[in-house]
Design a protein around this motif. Structure first.
Motif, PDB file in Angstrom:
ATOM      1  N   THR A 157       0.827  -1.204   0.000  1.00 25.08           N
ATOM      2  CA  THR A 157       0.000   0.000   0.000  1.00 25.08           C
ATOM      3  C   THR A 157       0.861   1.254   0.000  1.00 25.08           C
ATOM      4  N   ALA A 158       2.029   1.185   0.653  1.00 26.18           N
ATOM      5  CA  ALA A 158       2.914   2.346   0.712  1.00 26.18           C
ATOM      6  C   ALA A 158       3.324   2.809  -0.683  1.00 26.18           C
ATOM      7  N   VAL A 159       3.523   1.867  -1.618  1.00 25.53           N
ATOM      8  CA  VAL A 159       3.901   2.267  -2.976  1.00 25.53           C
ATOM      9  C   VAL A 159       2.772   3.051  -3.642  1.00 25.53           C
ATOM     10  N   SER A 160       1.521   2.699  -3.318  1.00 30.86           N
ATOM     11  CA  SER A 160       0.395   3.464  -3.860  1.00 30.86           C
ATOM     12  C   SER A 160       0.406   4.884  -3.318  1.00 30.86           C
ATOM     13  N   TYR A 161       0.682   5.012  -2.026  1.00 29.69           N
ATOM     14  CA  TYR A 161       0.761   6.345  -1.426  1.00 29.69           C
ATOM     15  C   TYR A 161       1.936   7.136  -1.995  1.00 29.69           C
ATOM     16  N   ALA A 162       3.040   6.454  -2.288  1.00 28.19           N
ATOM     17  CA  ALA A 162       4.198   7.147  -2.840  1.00 28.19           C
ATOM     18  C   ALA A 162       3.876   7.714  -4.224  1.00 28.19           C
ATOM     19  N   GLU A 163       3.239   6.907  -5.093  1.00 28.66           N
ATOM     20  CA  GLU A 163       2.925   7.387  -6.443  1.00 28.66           C
ATOM     21  C   GLU A 163       1.916   8.525  -6.411  1.00 28.66           C
ATOM     22  N   LEU A 164       0.837   8.335  -5.673  1.00 33.24           N
ATOM     23  CA  LEU A 164      -0.216   9.348  -5.664  1.00 33.24           C
ATOM     24  C   LEU A 164       0.183  10.567  -4.845  1.00 33.24           C
ATOM     25  N   GLY A 165       0.948  10.353  -3.758  1.00 31.33           N
ATOM     26  CA  GLY A 165       1.389  11.490  -2.949  1.00 31.33           C
ATOM     27  C   GLY A 165       2.311  12.409  -3.717  1.00 31.33           C
ATOM     28  N   ALA A 166       3.120  11.852  -4.617  1.00 32.12           N
ATOM     29  CA  ALA A 166       3.996  12.679  -5.449  1.00 32.12           C
ATOM     30  C   ALA A 166       3.202  13.388  -6.547  1.00 32.12           C
ATOM     31  N   ALA A 167       2.192  12.715  -7.079  1.00 29.07           N
ATOM     32  CA  ALA A 167       1.401  13.299  -8.173  1.00 29.07           C
ATOM     33  C   ALA A 167       0.386  14.324  -7.673  1.00 29.07           C
ATOM     34  N   PHE A 168      -0.109  14.134  -6.452  1.00 32.05           N
ATOM     35  CA  PHE A 168      -1.102  15.042  -5.860  1.00 32.05           C
ATOM     36  C   PHE A 168      -0.572  15.566  -4.530  1.00 32.05           C
TER      37      PHE A 168
ATOM     38  N   ASN B 212      10.363  14.354  -2.638  1.00 29.22           N
ATOM     39  CA  ASN B 212      10.528  14.107  -1.205  1.00 29.22           C
ATOM     40  C   ASN B 212       9.438  13.239  -0.598  1.00 29.22           C
ATOM     41  N   VAL B 213       8.213  13.300  -1.106  1.00 32.44           N
ATOM     42  CA  VAL B 213       7.142  12.470  -0.531  1.00 32.44           C
ATOM     43  C   VAL B 213       7.418  10.981  -0.729  1.00 32.44           C
ATOM     44  N   PRO B 214       7.714  10.507  -1.965  1.00 30.89           N
ATOM     45  CA  PRO B 214       8.041   9.076  -2.095  1.00 30.89           C
ATOM     46  C   PRO B 214       9.254   8.670  -1.269  1.00 30.89           C
ATOM     47  N   LYS B 215      10.288   9.521  -1.234  1.00 32.89           N
ATOM     48  CA  LYS B 215      11.459   9.189  -0.431  1.00 32.89           C
ATOM     49  C   LYS B 215      11.094   9.029   1.037  1.00 32.89           C
ATOM     50  N   ALA B 216      10.293   9.947   1.554  1.00 32.61           N
ATOM     51  CA  ALA B 216       9.914   9.885   2.966  1.00 32.61           C
ATOM     52  C   ALA B 216       9.123   8.619   3.276  1.00 32.61           C
ATOM     53  N   VAL B 217       8.252   8.208   2.349  1.00 30.67           N
ATOM     54  CA  VAL B 217       7.478   6.979   2.551  1.00 30.67           C
ATOM     55  C   VAL B 217       8.410   5.788   2.700  1.00 30.67           C
ATOM     56  N   PHE B 218       9.366   5.651   1.793  1.00 36.00           N
ATOM     57  CA  PHE B 218      10.248   4.486   1.814  1.00 36.00           C
ATOM     58  C   PHE B 218      11.292   4.576   2.930  1.00 36.00           C
ATOM     59  N   TYR B 219      11.804   5.762   3.190  1.00 35.33           N
ATOM     60  CA  TYR B 219      12.769   5.916   4.276  1.00 35.33           C
ATOM     61  C   TYR B 219      12.142   5.554   5.616  1.00 35.33           C
ATOM     62  N   SER B 220      10.908   6.023   5.835  1.00 35.50           N
ATOM     63  CA  SER B 220      10.256   5.749   7.126  1.00 35.50           C
ATOM     64  C   SER B 220      10.009   4.259   7.303  1.00 35.50           C
ATOM     65  N   MET B 221       9.589   3.574   6.236  1.00 30.90           N
ATOM     66  CA  MET B 221       9.386   2.130   6.338  1.00 30.90           C
ATOM     67  C   MET B 221      10.709   1.410   6.600  1.00 30.90           C
ATOM     68  N   ALA B 222      11.791   1.863   5.950  1.00 30.67           N
ATOM     69  CA  ALA B 222      13.097   1.245   6.142  1.00 30.67           C
ATOM     70  C   ALA B 222      13.607   1.430   7.567  1.00 30.67           C
ATOM     71  N   ILE B 223      13.214   2.507   8.215  1.00 29.20           N
ATOM     72  CA  ILE B 223      13.625   2.758   9.605  1.00 29.20           C
ATOM     73  C   ILE B 223      12.785   1.954  10.577  1.00 29.20           C
ATOM     74  N   VAL B 224      11.487   1.905  10.345  1.00 33.68           N
ATOM     75  CA  VAL B 224      10.548   1.387  11.342  1.00 33.68           C
ATOM     76  C   VAL B 224      10.550  -0.135  11.429  1.00 33.68           C
ATOM     77  N   VAL B 225      10.512  -0.818  10.304  1.00 30.04           N
ATOM     78  CA  VAL B 225      10.389  -2.282  10.335  1.00 30.04           C
ATOM     79  C   VAL B 225      11.544  -2.928  11.100  1.00 30.04           C
ATOM     80  N   PRO B 226      12.800  -2.588  10.842  1.00 31.98           N
ATOM     81  CA  PRO B 226      13.879  -3.187  11.635  1.00 31.98           C
ATOM     82  C   PRO B 226      13.776  -2.878  13.120  1.00 31.98           C
ATOM     83  N   ILE B 227      13.325  -1.662  13.466  1.00 35.45           N
ATOM     84  CA  ILE B 227      13.198  -1.321  14.887  1.00 35.45           C
ATOM     85  C   ILE B 227      12.183  -2.231  15.567  1.00 35.45           C
ATOM     86  N   TYR B 228      11.030  -2.447  14.932  1.00 34.68           N
ATOM     87  CA  TYR B 228      10.014  -3.320  15.527  1.00 34.68           C
ATOM     88  C   TYR B 228      10.541  -4.750  15.677  1.00 34.68           C
TER      89      TYR B 228
END
Length: 811
Positions: A74-85, A258-274
């Motif tokens: 779902t994050a990839v959907s938010y990345a595409e649409l968040g950058a476009a809109f 920056n929106v797509p980058k932030a989506v992927f960076y945040s996921m890359a940070i959070v999953v390993p922490i959990y």
């Protein structure tokens, strides 16, 4: 901030409703990344890890990895649409743009409520942690009463409200302050969790037989796959921070990047922490007599079961064993976690309600911007009131489960939206595109559907309000909130949306004949050179339907220009409409005319269809070649895909206006039936002959040929005895090329839309669009308005027929 004046219609709207408001762009990539991380590593990592360990056992580490994988679809959907809109509102705006009402309203309605409830949960958790901090370090008893009035529960609620007000004020101060606060708080939280993980892993590996804690107690996944999926559903809400990131789009510097980058960076940070927190908590603790007693278990109990019974205090108790000053440190981290989550969710909740207010689906004051702070102060304040009331009055743990369900519903809507927009909005500026479309968002939809029942089952579906009933309460709360949404939408929002659409495309000229008939054919005029031919077709169709004709023209105004400036071009359009109307008047067909102003001609046409309840629209098409940024043309595409009526698109070829012969390629179906109706109407007026044709492959079997002949014969019979009809079944391995070759012998070709899949970037279908572009004569493409129920019924019928009937023309 750039305030752009947008005066609509007559200019009678209040000043605050005639100014389009925007938010200032001052948030960096780091700001929005930390807002997303702060939302995802919120109260969940503290309050949910213990409970989830009790469900999945040591396999909780795998559950977190799988949740990250599910969230990424779902994050990839938010990345595409968040950058476009890059606008405040996020998923609400995208769903509203792509899907039929009230989907868009519900996307915003659910998102606003889900963020507000989640925020209330974080606020209450903050109150619990801070009160526990005082109990541990100020020597207060568990059941204290201060001043004979303030018991522990009331103190927790008051602290919760205080923090809601504090972060509402930070959001009121501005997005830059919001981002800075998120960076500071989230950094502190990550550092403390890093200390927890380091000491936990050290304590784990010091044990000679540490692997037995994960593999032999009694197994890696003691509750099996059900336990793992249950833990995933229980903790999935912790991964929704990317939804909050896209709410920042309107305030982010260079959002397309920056929106797509932030989506992927945040996921890359959070999953390993959990994953690391779960590993450290399960492996690092010893089941002492005191700890087992607090958990209500024996000392022989496995560590994951102890954590499950300790619940939200699980990892805090674990930290007390293996981290120096672990209890105060983790309590402090828990306070930081809930504060950063509060900051992020107040921000997101207010941005959703702000976007809905700006769209007038909520009262207009939600969409106002503060003159000095340039923030949506009303949206922030009212969201804070909603959050505070829920924190104080509601059983927040149960109601928060409804937020989980609503987030999942919203994510499903967004995943389908990104698929649909690839077809309906091919010209979007996509700085990031999802690879392997449409599979990632479709997989995301399926996985989230799977998680939902497990989430409810693990929360409990026993009717009531007590323990084991959280799933039941979630269902009831969801139903109540959705029902309230229906009341708001149909009682307020629907009418306001119509007013907004009218304001965007005001009617400035109306010429109406005195006679009014039940049916109406709308004819938008864009090219005066083709107007006469379009009107001849419209007259024939109107006579056949006993309908009137409404001629319209749209004056397009650049988006940065006030709509009222388009009035200077009205007279030119009015002269064109008046000349065209004379053709219908001479043919004794009732006709009226209108001119609309707007930033987009397609929107103006759709608004006219809605306002006048038109039964059919006939548009002209230039017949230009296919380009990447549109299919037939941006306005034609928009009307064909969204119009709630029959649609006819005419590509006018070299003709003198005389129609003696008409080609009707057909493979049956509702669109082909509409094409046949148009053929009959034109043939009656022009005394023309209709040739019904079906195409089969050269190696087609006898049954296919019989079916083809049956289709052309039934179509010929349906055309009636008052027109001349011939039929043929032709061979051709390329259906479209065979039809194009046949058009050379006819003055006009009428073809219905075909049945290509929903995921293809087509408007009428590959065959009609190829015929429309390449035919030697004039072509009319027809698309019947089926409605949802009719569409579903016919879909099943077609699936049955498609086993043996070739698709050889229009449906």
């Amino acid at each position: 901030m750039a305030d752009t004046q947008s005066t609509a219609g007559s200019g009678d709207a209040p000043p605050e409703e005639s100014v389009e408001t925007e938010l200032s762009r001052d948030m960096s990539l780091a700001d929005i990344t930390f807002i997303g991380v702060g939302a995802m590593i919120g109260a969940g990592v503290f309050a949910l890890t213990g409970f989830a360990a009790g469900l999945a056992g040591p396999a909780l580490t795998v559950a977190f990895i799988l949740n990250g994988l599910v969230a990424m679809f779902t994050a990839v959907s938010y990345a595409e649409l968040g950058a476009a809109f890059p606008e405040a509102g996020g998923g609400y705006l995208w769903v509203k743009e792509a899907l039929a009402d009230p989907n868009g309203f519900y996307a915003g309605w659910m998102s606003w409520f889900a963020h507000a409830v989640a925020c209330a949960l974080y606020a209450v958790t903050f109150g619990v942690f801070l009160t526990e901090f005082f109990v541990v370090f100020a020597g207060l008893p568990d059941g204290f009463v201060l001043f004979g009035l303030l018991d522990r529960l009331l103190v927790e609620k008051l602290l919760a409200v205080a923090m809601v007000l504090a972060f509402a004020y930070i959001n009121y101060r501005g997005a830059e302050e919001t981002g800075k606060a998120g960076v500071v708080v989230t950094t502190i939280k990550i550092l403390i969790l890093g200390v927890f993980v380091a000491f936990g892993i050290l304590a784990t590996v010091r044990e000679p037989n540490w692997t037995a804690t994960f593999l032999d107690s009694p197994s890696f996944a003691p509750n099996g796959l059900v336990g793992v999926i249950g833990a995933m559903g229980f903790t999935y809400i912790a991964f929704e921070g990317y939804e909050i990131i896209v709410q920042s789009g309107e305030e982010v510097v260079d959002p397309g990047t920056n929106v797509p980058k932030a989506v992927f960076y945040s996921m890359a940070i959070v999953v390993p922490i959990y994953v690391l927190v779960a590993f450290a908590a399960i492996g690092g603790i010893d089941v002492t007599a005191e700890l087992a007693s607090r958990a209500g278990l024996s000392t022989a109990a496995p560590t994951w079961q102890v954590l499950g019974n300790l619940g939200e205090l699980g990892i805090i108790e674990a930290a007390g064993q293996f981290v120096p000053y672990g209890v105060p440190l983790l309590l402090f981290a828990g306070l930081a976690a809930t504060m950063s989550a509060l900051n992020a969710t107040i921000y997101s909740s207010s941005r959703v309600s702000f976007a809905m207010g700006r769209d007038r689906v909520l009262p207009g004051f939600f969409g106002r911007i503060h003159g000095d702070k340039r923030t949506p102060h009303w949206a922030i304040g009212l969201s804070a009131v909603l959050i505070g009331l829920m924190a104080v009055l509601l059983p927040i743990e149960s109601v928060a489960a409804a937020a989980d369900i609503m987030f999942i519903f919203l994510f499903i809507q967004v995943n389908w939206t990104v698929v649909k927009m690839r077809a309906t909005h091919p010209d979007l500026p996509r700085t990031y595109e999802i690879p392997y479309m449409p599979w990632p968002p479709l997989v995301g939809i399926v996985l989230q559907f799977i998680l939902t029942p497990f989430l409810l089952l693990e929360l409990g579906l026993t009717p009531g309000l007590g323990a084991g009933s959280e799933g039941f309460v979630a269902l009831v709360t969801t139903a109540v909130w959705m029902a309230l949404g229906l009341v708001v939408y149909y009682g307020y929002s629907e009418g306001k949306e119509a007013e907004k659409l009218e304001a965007e495309t005001p009617t400035v000229v109306t010429e109406r004949a005195p006679e009014r008939r039940e049916s109406q054919v709308l004819v938008p005029i864009a090219n005066p050179d083709n107007a006469a031919q379009l009107m001849r077709t419209a007259i024939d169709v109107a006579r056949d339907r006993d309908a009137e004709i409404l001629v319209m023209s749209a004056v397009e105004v650049p988006s940065q220009t006030p709509i009222s400036e388009g009035r200077r071009f009205v007279d030119e359009k009015r002269e064109t409409i008046a000349a065209v109307m004379e053709l219908a008047t001479d043919a004794d067909v009732p006709v009226s005319g209108t001119v609309r102003l707007g930033h987009d001609a397609g929107t103006a046409i759709l608004n006219t269809i809605e306002e006048h309840d038109s039964d059919a629209v006939l548009m002209g098409w230039r017949g230009r070649g296919r380009r990447r940024d549109y299919i037939l043309g941006s306005n034609v595409d928009e009307v064909v895909t969204k119009a709630p009526c029959d649609v006819l698109v005419e590509r006018i070829g070299p003709t003198d206006g005389e129609v003696d012969s008409i080609l009707l390629p057909t493979a049956g179906g509702p669109h082909a039936e509409l094409a046949a109706e148009v053929c009959r109407a034109i043939a009656r007026t022009n005394d023309a002959e209709i040739h019904v044709m079906n195409v089969v492959a050269a190696d087609a079997g006898e049954r296919d040929r019989e079916d083809a002949q049956r289709r052309v014969d039934s179509t010929a019979a349906a055309l009636g005895d008052d027109v001349s009809v011939t039929t043929s079944v032709r061979e051709g391995d390329d259906v479209a090329a065979t039809i194009v070759a046949a058009t050379e012998a006819f003055d006009l070709t009428v073809i219905g839309a075909t049945r290509e899949g929903l995921l293809q970037q087509l408007v009428f279908g590959a065959i009609p669009e190829t015929v429309g572009r390449d035919a030697a004569s004039t072509v009319i493409m027809a698309k019947r308005d089926l409605g949802v129920i009719s569409w579903v019924t016919r879909w099943f019928e077609h699936r049955r027929d498609d086993y043996h009937v070739p698709n050889s023309g229009g449906e």
